[in-house]
Motif scaffolding. Structure first.
Motif, mmCIF file in Angstrom:
data_model
loop_
_atom_site.group_PDB
_atom_site.id
_atom_site.type_symbol
_atom_site.label_atom_id
_atom_site.label_comp_id
_atom_site.label_asym_id
_atom_site.label_seq_id
_atom_site.Cartn_x
_atom_site.Cartn_y
_atom_site.Cartn_z
ATOM 1 N N ASN A 40 -3.321 37.552 11.222
ATOM 2 C CA ASN A 40 -3.349 37.675 9.767
ATOM 3 C C ASN A 40 -3.263 36.330 9.054
ATOM 4 O O ASN A 40 -3.223 36.282 7.824
ATOM 5 C CB ASN A 40 -2.186 38.558 9.298
ATOM 6 C CG ASN A 40 -2.305 39.983 9.806
ATOM 7 O OD1 ASN A 40 -3.402 40.522 9.911
ATOM 8 N ND2 ASN A 40 -1.175 40.591 10.146
ATOM 9 N N THR A 42 -4.273 32.604 7.603
ATOM 10 C CA THR A 42 -5.407 31.807 7.135
ATOM 11 C C THR A 42 -5.561 30.602 8.063
ATOM 12 O O THR A 42 -4.685 30.310 8.893
ATOM 13 C CB THR A 42 -5.158 31.295 5.710
ATOM 14 O OG1 THR A 42 -4.013 30.415 5.723
ATOM 15 C CG2 THR A 42 -4.898 32.445 4.740
ATOM 16 N N ALA A 43 -6.666 29.880 7.899
ATOM 17 C CA ALA A 43 -6.867 28.673 8.709
ATOM 18 C C ALA A 43 -5.748 27.667 8.470
ATOM 19 O O ALA A 43 -5.264 27.023 9.415
ATOM 20 C CB ALA A 43 -8.221 28.052 8.381
ATOM 21 N N GLN A 45 -2.640 28.262 7.653
ATOM 22 C CA GLN A 45 -1.443 28.720 8.357
ATOM 23 C C GLN A 45 -1.554 28.477 9.862
ATOM 24 O O GLN A 45 -0.578 28.079 10.505
ATOM 25 C CB GLN A 45 -1.202 30.198 8.056
ATOM 26 C CG GLN A 45 -0.748 30.454 6.622
ATOM 27 C CD GLN A 45 -0.728 31.920 6.263
ATOM 28 O OE1 GLN A 45 -1.517 32.722 6.778
ATOM 29 N NE2 GLN A 45 0.176 32.295 5.371
ATOM 30 N N GLN A 111 0.171 27.880 1.541
ATOM 31 C CA GLN A 111 -0.844 27.530 0.552
ATOM 32 C C GLN A 111 -0.247 26.784 -0.640
ATOM 33 O O GLN A 111 -0.947 26.060 -1.352
ATOM 34 C CB GLN A 111 -1.605 28.786 0.069
ATOM 35 C CG GLN A 111 -0.853 29.678 -0.901
ATOM 36 C CD GLN A 111 0.182 30.566 -0.222
ATOM 37 O OE1 GLN A 111 0.296 30.567 1.000
ATOM 38 N NE2 GLN A 111 0.925 31.331 -1.002
ATOM 39 N N PHE A 122 -10.410 23.406 3.016
ATOM 40 C CA PHE A 122 -9.552 24.562 2.756
ATOM 41 C C PHE A 122 -9.749 24.961 1.303
ATOM 42 O O PHE A 122 -9.780 24.099 0.415
ATOM 43 C CB PHE A 122 -8.068 24.224 2.943
ATOM 44 C CG PHE A 122 -7.620 24.034 4.365
ATOM 45 C CD1 PHE A 122 -7.906 24.977 5.343
ATOM 46 C CD2 PHE A 122 -6.888 22.916 4.723
ATOM 47 C CE1 PHE A 122 -7.478 24.812 6.647
ATOM 48 C CE2 PHE A 122 -6.449 22.742 6.026
ATOM 49 C CZ PHE A 122 -6.746 23.689 6.991
ATOM 50 N N LYS A 125 -6.554 29.205 -1.227
ATOM 51 C CA LYS A 125 -5.701 30.128 -0.485
ATOM 52 C C LYS A 125 -5.497 29.692 0.970
ATOM 53 O O LYS A 125 -4.847 30.394 1.738
ATOM 54 C CB LYS A 125 -6.293 31.534 -0.528
ATOM 55 C CG LYS A 125 -6.280 32.154 -1.929
ATOM 56 C CD LYS A 125 -6.755 33.600 -1.907
ATOM 57 C CE LYS A 125 -6.673 34.213 -3.298
ATOM 58 N NZ LYS A 125 -7.137 35.642 -3.305
ATOM 59 N N GLY A 126 -6.077 28.542 1.326
ATOM 60 C CA GLY A 126 -5.914 28.047 2.689
ATOM 61 C C GLY A 126 -6.939 28.563 3.668
ATOM 62 O O GLY A 126 -6.774 28.396 4.876
ATOM 63 N N ARG A 127 -8.007 29.151 3.180
ATOM 64 C CA ARG A 127 -9.073 29.626 4.058
ATOM 65 C C ARG A 127 -10.061 28.499 4.331
ATOM 66 O O ARG A 127 -10.292 27.640 3.481
ATOM 67 C CB ARG A 127 -9.792 30.815 3.413
ATOM 68 C CG ARG A 127 -8.891 32.025 3.200
ATOM 69 C CD ARG A 127 -9.569 33.107 2.398
ATOM 70 N NE ARG A 127 -9.941 32.661 1.060
ATOM 71 C CZ ARG A 127 -10.196 33.469 0.033
ATOM 72 N NH1 ARG A 127 -10.132 34.783 0.195
ATOM 73 N NH2 ARG A 127 -10.529 32.973 -1.141
ATOM 74 N N ASP A 200 -7.838 24.572 12.197
ATOM 75 C CA ASP A 200 -7.178 25.801 12.673
ATOM 76 C C ASP A 200 -6.092 25.500 13.708
ATOM 77 O O ASP A 200 -5.539 26.402 14.323
ATOM 78 C CB ASP A 200 -8.199 26.789 13.252
ATOM 79 C CG ASP A 200 -8.930 26.255 14.478
ATOM 80 O OD1 ASP A 200 -8.586 25.158 14.970
ATOM 81 O OD2 ASP A 200 -9.855 26.946 14.947
#
Length: 219
Positions: A40, A42-43, A45, A111, A122, A125-127, A200
């Motif tokens: 779950n 994000t990249a 995280q 984030q 990124f 939202k950190g995606r 990642d």
């Protein structure tokens, strides 16, 4: 060398009260659990979760120090890196009810630690944003298309600096400089696959395994 310049720059930012709190926390008591499942994340995280050594969702300064040494940072640089990262991100990512002095990083809130003068790979939202990552090599990989030299990394960092946000300039310099130092090959190139792995966290796993293998082979 890049790492030496960045290490000196990082050291100049260390404030004695922050450093004292950091190392008190590094060797002090525990904290609450804050599990975040990897599927779950994000990249962003995932990028930081490598340093969550006990996988409880919270990264302590001692874990960042341990992880930094594991990927090849020398002890002095790892200490400075952990100090700066946690002084900047601990208070921002900690929930209000977290134990003081709020130096641990809570992965679920990572984030909040997004800073300016970055590559844009990124989103807010950190995606991960693939097209922004590709732009790094389109714009800055002048010597070969799948790798960056030290000077090209420096050029990328300077090109992304926000002139209205000088406080954000030091972070990319320390982050990219440190990774270039431990991940570049013998010809001085940071390969595209390794640069992608920064986003990642997979390159950190690769570096730790490589370092562990080298130590084992030397025995």
């Amino acid at each position: 060398m890049a790492i030496r310049r960045q290490s000196s720059a990082a050291a100049s930012l260390l404030l004695p009260p922050v450093a004292a709190l950091l190392f008190l926390w590094m060797f002090g008591g525990g904290h609450v659990m804050a599990h975040t499942e990897i599927r779950n994340m994000t990249a962003l995280q995932k990028h930081v979760s490598f340093f969550d050594r006990n996988k409880d969702g919270i990264i302590t300064p001692s874990e960042t120090f341990e992880g930094s040494v594991a990927i090849g940072f020398n002890v002095t640089y790892a200490r400075e890196f952990a100090t700066l990262v946690h002084a900047a991100n601990g208070p921002i990512t900690s929930p209000a009810d977290a134990p003081l002095p709020h130096l641990s990083i809570y992965i679920e809130n990572m984030q909040r630690g997004m800073h300016g003068s970055d590559t844009g790979a990124f989103d807010v939202k950190g995606r991960f944003v693939p097209q922004k990552f590709e732009e790094i090599f389109i714009k800055h990989a002048k010597t070969r298309p799948d790798g960056l030299t030290y000077l090209e990394v420096e050029d990328m960092i300077l090109a992304n600096r926000d002139p209205l946000d000088p406080a954000s300039w030091e972070g990319p310099q320390i982050e990219w400089g440190g990774i270039y130092n431990v991940a570049s090959d013998n010809d001085g190139f940071l390969h595209k696959d390794d640069a992608r792995g920064i986003y990642d966290g997979s390159v950190f796993v690769k570096l730790e395994e490589k370092r562990a293998f080298s130590h084992h082979s030397a025995m």
